[in-house]
Design a protein around this motif. Sequence first.
Motif, PDB file in Angstrom:
ATOM      1  N   LEU A 138       3.126  36.650  27.624  1.00  0.00           N
ATOM      2  CA  LEU A 138       3.450  35.380  28.032  1.00  0.00           C
ATOM      3  C   LEU A 138       3.969  34.448  26.792  1.00  0.00           C
ATOM      4  N   ASP A 139       5.110  33.880  26.358  1.00  0.00           N
ATOM      5  CA  ASP A 139       6.053  32.332  25.578  1.00  0.00           C
ATOM      6  C   ASP A 139       5.060  31.843  25.057  1.00  0.00           C
ATOM      7  N   ARG A 140       4.528  31.547  25.762  1.00  0.00           N
ATOM      8  CA  ARG A 140       2.922  30.088  25.679  1.00  0.00           C
ATOM      9  C   ARG A 140       2.155  30.780  26.657  1.00  0.00           C
ATOM     10  N   ILE A 141       1.414  29.458  25.803  1.00  0.00           N
ATOM     11  CA  ILE A 141      -0.206  29.672  27.313  1.00  0.00           C
ATOM     12  C   ILE A 141      -0.705  28.402  26.631  1.00  0.00           C
ATOM     13  N   SER A 142      -1.518  27.497  27.172  1.00  0.00           N
ATOM     14  CA  SER A 142      -1.730  25.898  27.592  1.00  0.00           C
ATOM     15  C   SER A 142      -3.474  27.024  27.204  1.00  0.00           C
ATOM     16  N   PHE A 143      -3.902  25.669  26.649  1.00  0.00           N
ATOM     17  CA  PHE A 143      -5.600  26.558  26.011  1.00  0.00           C
ATOM     18  C   PHE A 143      -6.808  25.232  26.290  1.00  0.00           C
ATOM     19  N   PHE A 144      -8.312  25.714  27.016  1.00  0.00           N
ATOM     20  CA  PHE A 144      -8.854  24.487  27.204  1.00  0.00           C
ATOM     21  C   PHE A 144     -10.527  25.400  26.379  1.00  0.00           C
ATOM     22  N   GLY A 145     -10.912  24.347  25.603  1.00  0.00           N
ATOM     23  CA  GLY A 145     -11.974  25.179  24.558  1.00  0.00           C
ATOM     24  C   GLY A 145     -12.843  23.713  24.901  1.00  0.00           C
ATOM     25  N   VAL A 146     -14.706  24.154  25.043  1.00  0.00           N
ATOM     26  CA  VAL A 146     -14.573  23.670  24.589  1.00  0.00           C
ATOM     27  C   VAL A 146     -16.327  23.664  23.319  1.00  0.00           C
ATOM     28  N   SER A 147     -16.650  22.479  22.250  1.00  0.00           N
ATOM     29  CA  SER A 147     -16.944  22.583  21.777  1.00  0.00           C
ATOM     30  C   SER A 147     -16.885  23.203  20.479  1.00  0.00           C
ATOM     31  N   TRP A 148     -17.631  24.735  19.788  1.00  0.00           N
ATOM     32  CA  TRP A 148     -17.066  25.907  19.280  1.00  0.00           C
ATOM     33  C   TRP A 148     -15.702  25.871  19.725  1.00  0.00           C
ATOM     34  N   GLY A 149     -15.528  26.429  20.689  1.00  0.00           N
ATOM     35  CA  GLY A 149     -14.251  26.183  21.357  1.00  0.00           C
ATOM     36  C   GLY A 149     -13.058  25.351  20.850  1.00  0.00           C
ATOM     37  N   THR A 150     -13.057  24.050  20.493  1.00  0.00           N
ATOM     38  CA  THR A 150     -11.767  23.425  20.046  1.00  0.00           C
ATOM     39  C   THR A 150     -11.836  23.631  18.949  1.00  0.00           C
ATOM     40  N   TYR A 151     -12.632  24.353  18.007  1.00  0.00           N
ATOM     41  CA  TYR A 151     -12.205  24.441  16.635  1.00  0.00           C
ATOM     42  C   TYR A 151     -10.978  25.836  16.677  1.00  0.00           C
ATOM     43  N   LEU A 152     -11.326  27.051  18.002  1.00  0.00           N
ATOM     44  CA  LEU A 152     -11.001  27.670  18.487  1.00  0.00           C
ATOM     45  C   LEU A 152      -9.593  27.598  18.594  1.00  0.00           C
ATOM     46  N   GLY A 153      -9.120  27.032  19.758  1.00  0.00           N
ATOM     47  CA  GLY A 153      -8.071  26.441  20.175  1.00  0.00           C
ATOM     48  C   GLY A 153      -6.840  25.423  19.251  1.00  0.00           C
ATOM     49  N   ALA A 154      -8.113  25.116  17.721  1.00  0.00           N
ATOM     50  CA  ALA A 154      -7.047  24.020  17.443  1.00  0.00           C
ATOM     51  C   ALA A 154      -6.422  25.609  15.546  1.00  0.00           C
ATOM     52  N   VAL A 155      -7.445  25.912  15.945  1.00  0.00           N
ATOM     53  CA  VAL A 155      -7.121  27.484  14.776  1.00  0.00           C
ATOM     54  C   VAL A 155      -5.760  27.846  15.641  1.00  0.00           C
ATOM     55  N   TYR A 156      -5.739  28.414  17.207  1.00  0.00           N
ATOM     56  CA  TYR A 156      -5.020  29.108  17.654  1.00  0.00           C
ATOM     57  C   TYR A 156      -3.258  28.669  17.189  1.00  0.00           C
ATOM     58  N   ALA A 157      -3.560  26.669  17.437  1.00  0.00           N
ATOM     59  CA  ALA A 157      -3.086  26.251  17.560  1.00  0.00           C
ATOM     60  C   ALA A 157      -2.049  25.769  16.052  1.00  0.00           C
ATOM     61  N   THR A 158      -2.935  26.171  15.163  1.00  0.00           N
ATOM     62  CA  THR A 158      -2.400  26.146  13.575  1.00  0.00           C
ATOM     63  C   THR A 158      -1.558  27.207  13.402  1.00  0.00           C
ATOM     64  N   LEU A 159      -2.100  28.910  13.547  1.00  0.00           N
ATOM     65  CA  LEU A 159      -1.526  29.191  13.152  1.00  0.00           C
ATOM     66  C   LEU A 159      -0.185  29.537  13.844  1.00  0.00           C
ATOM     67  N   PHE A 160      -0.321  29.136  15.577  1.00  0.00           N
ATOM     68  CA  PHE A 160       0.018  29.715  16.218  1.00  0.00           C
ATOM     69  C   PHE A 160       1.506  28.349  17.045  1.00  0.00           C
ATOM     70  N   PRO A 161       2.193  27.471  16.883  1.00  0.00           N
ATOM     71  CA  PRO A 161       2.208  26.276  17.100  1.00  0.00           C
ATOM     72  C   PRO A 161       3.398  26.441  18.213  1.00  0.00           C
ATOM     73  N   GLY A 162       3.982  26.902  18.145  1.00  0.00           N
ATOM     74  CA  GLY A 162       5.982  27.902  19.006  1.00  0.00           C
ATOM     75  C   GLY A 162       4.695  27.869  20.340  1.00  0.00           C
ATOM     76  N   ARG A 163       3.268  28.825  19.915  1.00  0.00           N
ATOM     77  CA  ARG A 163       3.484  29.166  21.408  1.00  0.00           C
ATOM     78  C   ARG A 163       2.304  28.612  22.244  1.00  0.00           C
ATOM     79  N   VAL A 164       2.393  27.507  22.136  1.00  0.00           N
ATOM     80  CA  VAL A 164       1.078  26.451  22.426  1.00  0.00           C
ATOM     81  C   VAL A 164       1.455  25.670  23.485  1.00  0.00           C
ATOM     82  N   ASP A 165       1.199  25.513  24.942  1.00  0.00           N
ATOM     83  CA  ASP A 165       1.956  24.918  25.380  1.00  0.00           C
ATOM     84  C   ASP A 165       1.400  22.868  25.329  1.00  0.00           C
TER      85      ASP A 165
END
Length: 474
Positions: free
Chosen positions: A181-208
């Motif tokens: 996959l070139d890009r993914i979307s992400f939905f996270g709850v609670s600590w999952g919000t931080y996980l998603g934010a970390v992913y978006a920080t490390l790999f912004p070009g991979r986030v839809d």
Amino acid sequence: MRAGRGRTWVAGGRGLALTALLGVAALLPGAPATAESAPAWGPCPAEAGAEKASCATVSVPMNYADPDGARIEVMVSRIPALDPARSRGALFGNPGGPGGDSLSFWSGPSTRVPQLREFDLFAVQPRGLRWSTPLSCSSLLDIAPITDRAACEVARPGYPATVTSESVARDMDAVREALGLDRISFFGVSWGTYLGAVYATLFPGRVDKLVLDSNVDPNVSWVDQVARVPAGVADRLNDIFDWIAANDSIYGLGATRDEVLAEWKRQSASQSGGWSSPIVGATTYAAYGRSAWPYLAQGMREYRDDPEQLRFLKYLARPAAVSDMTSGWMRDATRCNEDSGLNPAALTTMAVTLLTDSDPFAQQEALMRAGITCAAWPQTTRRVPVDGAGLAVRPMLVQSPRDPATSGAPAMAAALGGDILWVEGGDHGHFTRPNPTLNTAVLHYLRTGEFTIDSAPEAPITTPNPPTVVPGAR
């Protein structure tokens, strides 16, 4: 997680189930996520409750600072789009914790919100948990609320330090790569919000698209965030007791908040008080979602009439993640690796509070601020400072102003450059509840990237009022 307003004093208590903290020597920010081969899909583990999904394992580096070194496995679940030819893309999800099993994450929501089947739905089981390469930390400290890092290290040398939010985010990108996959979307709850934010920080070009529901504050330590929860729960009791009072004709527990509180105190005291009290555990759970309130009220009514009758209170009080020890070990590893450990300065306050204050929520807060959980696990790394500067689409953040567990949406929105959709009330976790206004807005964002509304009503209570049957699981 937030401090309470208008805090209600209560007697008795039960420890909050700590949900959610690694360290390798300097994880390399630019290290590529590498997977060995394409996933081979098959049935998910029977205990995972992911019957609608298929599962596969992906091999990833144990330590991303040493990508050619030892490897571990993470398991991923998949529910394909109903019409693969018209799929709107890959949507990854995480339920929070840390420590929450993920494989079944989309099974229920994709039934409650059928439009989710427009997407290919994936959930990666975080490292450290069963089904992925698990931590093994059994020791004499199992009798205390402490995970023994030395025991984890003996079982798998070098692994405990890698159980971090950053590593889990990198694992998710390794899965993305393995899926082609070139890009993914992400939905996270609670600590999952931080996980998603970390992913978006490390790999912004991979986030839809990025949807973060019930947000932690990325600028606040795990110790402080967890320590704020008891006050948030105590504050939420005002809403619960008001609702029970409004239903006095059904439950007969009092026609005012104060009358219900008095009955609550009486029952807590008769159950020996402290945080082993079923009613305090049940009330804590009910603070997270309104649909649990009828169960709590019915439990109080049945206990009032028969002190041997605890079926509803025990149902609610049962810790949410006791099915496997790896949940607690992974939670503690992640938090303790990323945060400071024992706080000697707070130990005196804790001792005084435990001796002089019978409010269970004050006791819980004092225990959490002392950092007891991390007494045998020193901090080994730093949390990733989140930054959304590289994102092509502004994230959507969903938050209730009276959420007892999290209140970090403003800080998270500022860090990521996102927009907040405020949901009335105080439930924790919103998308896919029976809330058409909210669900429609989130789905529209996932489809288009457009943010259409900034507020929504709270979801209705869907539990029978009064309930007569204890559900089989929660």
